[in-house]
Motif scaffolding. Structure first.
Motif, PDB file in Angstrom:
ATOM      1  N   ASP A  37       0.829  -1.175   0.071  1.00  0.00           N
ATOM      2  CA  ASP A  37      -0.069  -0.038   0.018  1.00  0.00           C
ATOM      3  C   ASP A  37       0.932   1.463  -0.077  1.00  0.00           C
ATOM      4  N   TYR A  38       1.829   1.252   0.971  1.00  0.00           N
ATOM      5  CA  TYR A  38       2.639   2.384   1.043  1.00  0.00           C
ATOM      6  C   TYR A  38       3.565   2.511  -0.528  1.00  0.00           C
ATOM      7  N   CYS A  41       1.357   3.815  -3.078  1.00  0.00           N
ATOM      8  CA  CYS A  41       1.041   5.435  -2.758  1.00  0.00           C
ATOM      9  C   CYS A  41       2.302   6.179  -3.290  1.00  0.00           C
ATOM     10  N   SER A  49       6.716  11.435  -0.037  1.00  0.00           N
ATOM     11  CA  SER A  49       6.306  10.670   1.243  1.00  0.00           C
ATOM     12  C   SER A  49       5.183  11.665   2.060  1.00  0.00           C
ATOM     13  N   LYS A  51       2.639  12.738   1.171  1.00  0.00           N
ATOM     14  CA  LYS A  51       1.184  12.399   0.568  1.00  0.00           C
ATOM     15  C   LYS A  51       0.922  10.870   1.402  1.00  0.00           C
ATOM     16  N   CYS A  52       1.723  10.189   1.642  1.00  0.00           N
ATOM     17  CA  CYS A  52       1.806   8.882   2.022  1.00  0.00           C
ATOM     18  C   CYS A  52       2.069   8.354   3.423  1.00  0.00           C
ATOM     19  N   PHE A  55       0.143   5.623   5.348  1.00  0.00           N
ATOM     20  CA  PHE A  55       0.529   4.424   4.655  1.00  0.00           C
ATOM     21  C   PHE A  55       1.850   3.929   5.593  1.00  0.00           C
TER      22      PHE A  55
END
Length: 66
Positions: A37-38, A41, A49, A51-52, A55
């Motif tokens: 998932d990370y 993203c 990073s 924005k994620c 995650f």
């Protein structure tokens, strides 16, 4: 005076790596879903990073729990 200490150490002993580090590698793949998932993203978000962050947090929580 002993032969060792700060300047020579114990030259006869081999260093032993720790069994687990601060964040051990996920050899048993217990957090693969969170990792995917990370990474997805990051790919879709232009590798920013910020924005994620949610995650990343979930992945690190998973690693600390297991």
């Amino acid at each position: 005076m002993s032969t060792g200490g700060a300047f020579g150490g114990n030259r006869g002993a081999r260093p032993v790596p720790p069994e687990k580090g601060v964040f051990p590698l996920d050899h048993l793949h217990e957090c693969d879903l969170e990792k995917k998932d990370y990474l997805n993203c990051l790919k879709s978000g232009g590798h920013l990073s910020e924005k994620c962050r949610q995650f990343s947090k979930k992945y690190l929580e998973c690693r600390m729990e297991k």
